[in-house]
Enzyme design. Structure first.
Site, PDB file in Angstrom:
ATOM      1  CG  HIS A 156      -2.209  -0.764   0.969  1.00  0.00           C
ATOM      2  ND1 HIS A 156      -2.287  -2.127   1.126  1.00  0.00           N
ATOM      3  CD2 HIS A 156      -3.448  -0.359   0.577  1.00  0.00           C
ATOM      4  CE1 HIS A 156      -3.513  -2.532   0.856  1.00  0.00           C
ATOM      5  NE2 HIS A 156      -4.232  -1.484   0.508  1.00  0.00           N
ATOM      6  N   GLY A 157       2.023   1.210   0.558  1.00  0.00           N
ATOM      7  CA  GLY A 157       2.830   2.418   0.570  1.00  0.00           C
ATOM      8  C   GLY A 157       4.191   2.209   1.187  1.00  0.00           C
TER       9      GLY A 157
END
Length: 462
Positions: free
Chosen positions: A322-323
């Protein structure tokens, strides 16, 4: 180009859909596929044409690797080489800065120059899509050699930027089917209604919450108990309305082109366990992780301890996907821990009252979203501290009238997600009629009137 923009809705979409069916009728399947590929590449290049070459190179690389895998010799070598190439590309653009920052922090000095790389839109999604394709090719579950079909599979514009994550084995038969190239007014109508519902969720619901949520989270170190909870619940709803709205718009756009995309959300905030939540939230990512990560790690075939290990590692990687930040890793680890506890609780065969099970699950999800949204670890701790500091009411600098407005919006949003059927559930017995037309027009017009500024989807950041 954004789905929630005038240029997409009023120019790009009608031209692409109309020309697709005209070309298909006059010239057949291949030219129509080629038209969709060109249109999708234009759609992607609209954001930044400089990254179009990167997307094309990624597709050509994976296509050539898949052709090598489909031959008899050195299948595993080519599979490993293909996955390594995809991960290197993703690693450089998404994680190089994070690793450099982390190394410098550990070293206590700027040993490595931190690269300032702009994250290409959709790179996480089209990378995962192509890795799955390579694995499926290795397993003998795909048909290779159709370069236009492969380009269409990767680039088809409804899913290109933020999913749903699709599989070649489910899409290829649709690309080949004769009926996919015939105008279907029923699919057009259903697609338009679903698109309108998703657009409304994004523009009217998610974007209305965004300013309040941003203001509250920007004051993480100076929040009172009530405001912290209002902001946490506000972000919980903002993220859901934003991402599920995108997914429903994508599914609606697919229907206009006679394509069935997989469901990505199924009322996740009604879940009564974390296992249940992950069966309802970002369902295509969950399916991808299970098939291409959890099971290859060993799944549940090697005993309970290794099963727990595989669950936790899978969720850590989901967080990192996700990041590039420690808050995302912490969020993934939090859900990994919750899944481990959930599975062990099930072994005890003890059932909780449904209301208590829902409350516990939802609270755990909200806590996770606070960590997910926080700018850094310190901000997450400060925010969570405010959420448990029941004696701090009244100390926040945010105007309480605005908090009250946000609270009312959150309350209405919670009733909506908990009691009202999801758009896809409404579509199960869809029949074009005056009621649906009126509802779609009203929601569409309201959404158009609210589209007065540039507003990206949240998952564009991931």
């Amino acid at each position: 180009m954004l789905f929630n923009s005038y240029v997409f809705i009023c120019v790009f979409l009608p031209i692409v859909v109309c020309c697709f069916f005209v070309i298909a009728k006059r010239y057949g399947r291949k030219p129509a596929q080629f038209w969709l590929v060109i249109s999708s590449l234009f759609f992607y290049a609209w954001w930044d044409y400089r990254y179009l070459a990167l997307l094309l190179l990624s597709i050509l690389f994976n296509y050539k690797i898949s052709c090598q895998i489909s031959r008899k010799g050195m299948k595993k070598f080519w599979l490993v080489a293909g996955i390594a190439g995809d991960l290197c590309l993703l690693g450089w653009f998404k994680y190089a800065g994070f690793f450099a920052d982390t190394f410098n922090a550990l070293a206590g000095a700027a040993v490595i120059d931190v690269p300032h790389v702009i994250l290409p839109l959709g790179i996480s999604f089209f990378t995962f899509t192509q890795i799955a394709y390579l694995v499926d090719t290795y397993r003998g579950e795909t048909i290779t050699g159709d370069v236009v079909g492969f380009f269409e599979f990767v680039t088809i514009f409804p899913h290109l930027i933020a999913g749903p994550i699709i599989s070649h084995r489910s899409m290829h038969p649709q690309f080949m089917a004769v009926q996919s190239y015939r105008l279907d007014y029923g699919n057009i109508a259903q697609g338009l209604v679903l698109f309108s519902l998703g657009l409304f969720k994004k523009v009217v619901l998610a974007d209305s919450l965004a300013p309040w949520v941003s203001t509250i989270f920007s004051q993480a170190g100076a929040l009172d108990f009530v405001t912290a909870w209002v902001g946490a619940l506000g972000y919980t709803l903002q993220l859901y309305f934003d991402f599920s709205g995108y997914s429903e718009m994508a599914i609606g756009l697919g229907l206009m082109l006679n394509l069935q995309f997989p469901t990505n959300f199924n009322a996740p905030y009604r879940a009564t366990s974390i296992v249940d939540f992950w069966r309802r939230w970002h369902m295509t990512l969950g399916a991808w992780v299970k098939e291409y990560l959890y099971i290859p790690l060993g799944g549940n075939r090697q005993g309970e301890i290794k099963k727990m290990r595989n669950l936790f590692l899978s969720m850590l990687l989901v967080g990192f996907w996700h990041g590039a930040g420690w808050t995302f890793i912490l969020w993934g680890g939090w859900h990994g821990l919750l899944l481990m506890i959930n599975h062990q609780w099930r072994r005890l065969s003890i059932s909780l009252p449904r209301g208590l099970a829902w409350t516990m699950t939802f609270l755990c999800v909200v806590i996770g979203w606070v960590v997910f949204r926080a700018n850094d670890f310190a901000g997450a701790i400060a925010y969570l501290s405010a959420m448990v500091d029941i004696h701090s009411y009244g100390s926040v600098s945010l105007i309480h009238g605005e908090v009250a407005k946000c609270f009312r919006f959150v309350l209405a949003g919670m009733l909506l997600v908990l009691l009202v059927p999801t758009p896809l559930a409404m579509m199960k017995n869809f029949t074009p009629n005056k009621k649906w037309v009126a509802a779609a027009i009203i929601l569409f017009v309201i959404s158009l009137l609210k589209m007065n500024e540039y507003s990206e989807f949240l998952y564009f950041q991931f």
